[in-house]
Design a protein around this motif. Sequence first.
Motif, PDB file in Angstrom:
ATOM      1  N   SER A 124      32.439  20.195  -4.293  1.00 63.01           N
ATOM      2  CA  SER A 124      32.309  21.636  -4.495  1.00 63.01           C
ATOM      3  C   SER A 124      33.129  22.049  -5.709  1.00 63.01           C
ATOM      4  O   SER A 124      34.248  21.569  -5.912  1.00 63.01           O
ATOM      5  CB  SER A 124      32.788  22.391  -3.250  1.00 63.01           C
ATOM      6  OG  SER A 124      32.832  23.778  -3.494  1.00 63.01           O
ATOM      7  N   GLU A 126      33.753  25.337  -6.179  1.00 58.20           N
ATOM      8  CA  GLU A 126      34.396  26.598  -5.822  1.00 58.20           C
ATOM      9  C   GLU A 126      35.303  26.491  -4.600  1.00 58.20           C
ATOM     10  O   GLU A 126      36.086  27.396  -4.332  1.00 58.20           O
ATOM     11  CB  GLU A 126      33.320  27.661  -5.550  1.00 58.20           C
ATOM     12  CG  GLU A 126      32.404  27.915  -6.740  1.00 58.20           C
ATOM     13  CD  GLU A 126      31.293  28.889  -6.406  1.00 58.20           C
ATOM     14  OE1 GLU A 126      31.265  29.376  -5.256  1.00 58.20           O
ATOM     15  OE2 GLU A 126      30.466  29.172  -7.293  1.00 58.20           O
ATOM     16  N   ALA A 127      35.185  25.420  -3.834  1.00 58.11           N
ATOM     17  CA  ALA A 127      35.972  25.296  -2.605  1.00 58.11           C
ATOM     18  C   ALA A 127      36.380  23.844  -2.408  1.00 58.11           C
ATOM     19  O   ALA A 127      36.116  22.990  -3.263  1.00 58.11           O
ATOM     20  CB  ALA A 127      35.165  25.809  -1.410  1.00 58.11           C
ATOM     21  N   GLN A 128      37.005  23.557  -1.266  1.00 60.19           N
ATOM     22  CA  GLN A 128      37.439  22.198  -0.982  1.00 60.19           C
ATOM     23  C   GLN A 128      36.231  21.323  -0.659  1.00 60.19           C
ATOM     24  O   GLN A 128      35.254  21.789  -0.075  1.00 60.19           O
ATOM     25  CB  GLN A 128      38.422  22.220   0.195  1.00 60.19           C
ATOM     26  CG  GLN A 128      39.727  22.930  -0.154  1.00 60.19           C
ATOM     27  CD  GLN A 128      40.464  23.438   1.071  1.00 60.19           C
ATOM     28  OE1 GLN A 128      39.864  23.702   2.094  1.00 60.19           O
ATOM     29  NE2 GLN A 128      41.774  23.559   0.949  1.00 60.19           N
ATOM     30  N   ILE A 145      36.454  19.044   6.277  1.00 61.69           N
ATOM     31  CA  ILE A 145      36.894  19.703   5.049  1.00 61.69           C
ATOM     32  C   ILE A 145      38.110  18.947   4.530  1.00 61.69           C
ATOM     33  O   ILE A 145      39.106  18.788   5.248  1.00 61.69           O
ATOM     34  CB  ILE A 145      37.262  21.180   5.283  1.00 61.69           C
ATOM     35  CG1 ILE A 145      36.072  21.926   5.914  1.00 61.69           C
ATOM     36  CG2 ILE A 145      37.692  21.829   3.967  1.00 61.69           C
ATOM     37  CD1 ILE A 145      34.832  21.938   5.056  1.00 61.69           C
ATOM     38  N   ASP A 147      41.125  18.984   2.936  1.00 59.17           N
ATOM     39  CA  ASP A 147      42.088  20.028   2.620  1.00 59.17           C
ATOM     40  C   ASP A 147      43.059  19.557   1.541  1.00 59.17           C
ATOM     41  O   ASP A 147      43.812  18.607   1.748  1.00 59.17           O
ATOM     42  CB  ASP A 147      42.846  20.402   3.900  1.00 59.17           C
ATOM     43  CG  ASP A 147      43.615  21.709   3.747  1.00 59.17           C
ATOM     44  OD1 ASP A 147      43.785  22.164   2.604  1.00 59.17           O
ATOM     45  OD2 ASP A 147      44.018  22.262   4.776  1.00 59.17           O
ATOM     46  N   ASP A 168      29.050  25.964  -2.477  1.00 51.33           N
ATOM     47  CA  ASP A 168      28.994  26.698  -3.747  1.00 51.33           C
ATOM     48  C   ASP A 168      27.913  27.780  -3.751  1.00 51.33           C
ATOM     49  O   ASP A 168      27.155  27.937  -4.706  1.00 51.33           O
ATOM     50  CB  ASP A 168      28.771  25.724  -4.907  1.00 51.33           C
ATOM     51  CG  ASP A 168      30.004  24.904  -5.229  1.00 51.33           C
ATOM     52  OD1 ASP A 168      31.087  25.259  -4.741  1.00 51.33           O
ATOM     53  OD2 ASP A 168      29.882  23.910  -5.961  1.00 51.33           O
ATOM     54  N   SER A 268      43.471  16.365  -4.874  1.00 47.29           N
ATOM     55  CA  SER A 268      42.025  16.199  -4.808  1.00 47.29           C
ATOM     56  C   SER A 268      41.638  14.730  -5.009  1.00 47.29           C
ATOM     57  O   SER A 268      40.769  14.197  -4.313  1.00 47.29           O
ATOM     58  CB  SER A 268      41.349  17.075  -5.861  1.00 47.29           C
ATOM     59  OG  SER A 268      39.950  16.895  -5.846  1.00 47.29           O
TER      60      SER A 268
END
Length: 340
Positions: A124, A126-128, A145, A147, A168, A268
């Motif tokens: 993604s 925009e996010a995790q 997810i 994190d 997204d 990440s």
Amino acid sequence: MATLLNKHNQQSSLLQSHHSFGRLQCSVNTNISDPYISKVHAFIEWNGEHWLLRDVSSNGTWLNGNKLAREQIAHLKKDDVITFASKSANAFQVLDINPPCDCLIPIAHNSKAIELEYFHLLPSKEAQPMVLSFNNQTYSWWQEILDDNLSQSVTSAELSDQEILTVDGLSWQLQINRAVADTQILRPTVTSLDDIRFTFNTSLDEESTQLFMQTGGENIDLLVRSHHYLTLTLARQRAADMQAGLSDSEQGWLYAEHLVKDLGMDASHLNIQIYRIRKQFVDALNNNCESSDIIERKAGKLRLASKNFCVIKGDVTECDTSQTIHVEPSQEAKEYSQLN
């Protein structure tokens, strides 16, 4: 995955393992809005080897111009043309005849459907990142997810068929097509990490690390991969803690924030490394042992779940947990122990 193309509107239909066509929208997989079409007009089913077409209609089904008898079953081939109720507007071409698979179907956007592997990463912007994993015990898909807040545990939830996921800003529908009888075991039966022994072979400069798994008399080569160094680091910490006499529940835990710093990666990237370890583990055993077992996580800490491994550096055995030998922890392990 098997796909039919509606020759009239150029829309495609991805075949489920038991796929129905008809006019009754709430009861069929592919709706055909035409008064000549029966409420449930025909079925296409996967029998484990072939896709089979069966007519159950009042006005008939044609395959390549030949009308099928009611309840007649016909094998489908690539480029076959199926016509419902003898009208060209209801003609579908068979684009491919691959076996059914679980997938994500795009909703209200033109993206391609995503065929799901046993362990699938959905990145993604925009996010995790999200991981979808198939659990052989519950026979269901789970959403995790990843994190990046390393003080938190990874969240997970079981998914149901036809559940909607958003990545997204785009919506996807989970379509579960597999049948229980279709599951085939390609590797020895492994239900626990206790059935597996790991061997790490790392070079003297530790620039390359190769990993082997021994199970059921078979030696599975996981090749040289960069993510094996993370697993090796966790193995060394567990070996050092075993040698120090720590209890099983306390062995091998390292803070993720320290790993990130000392291995020269961000949070990440660490999550991606863990994903790659788990995916390779799953693929090697055909998802016959749960991937979440290999790397354990809690409250910002990680550890290698297995206690059965050997580390060889160059030609020298650094540690072997199956033998009562002295374990000399690496400098990294000593530093981590002090931090923890």
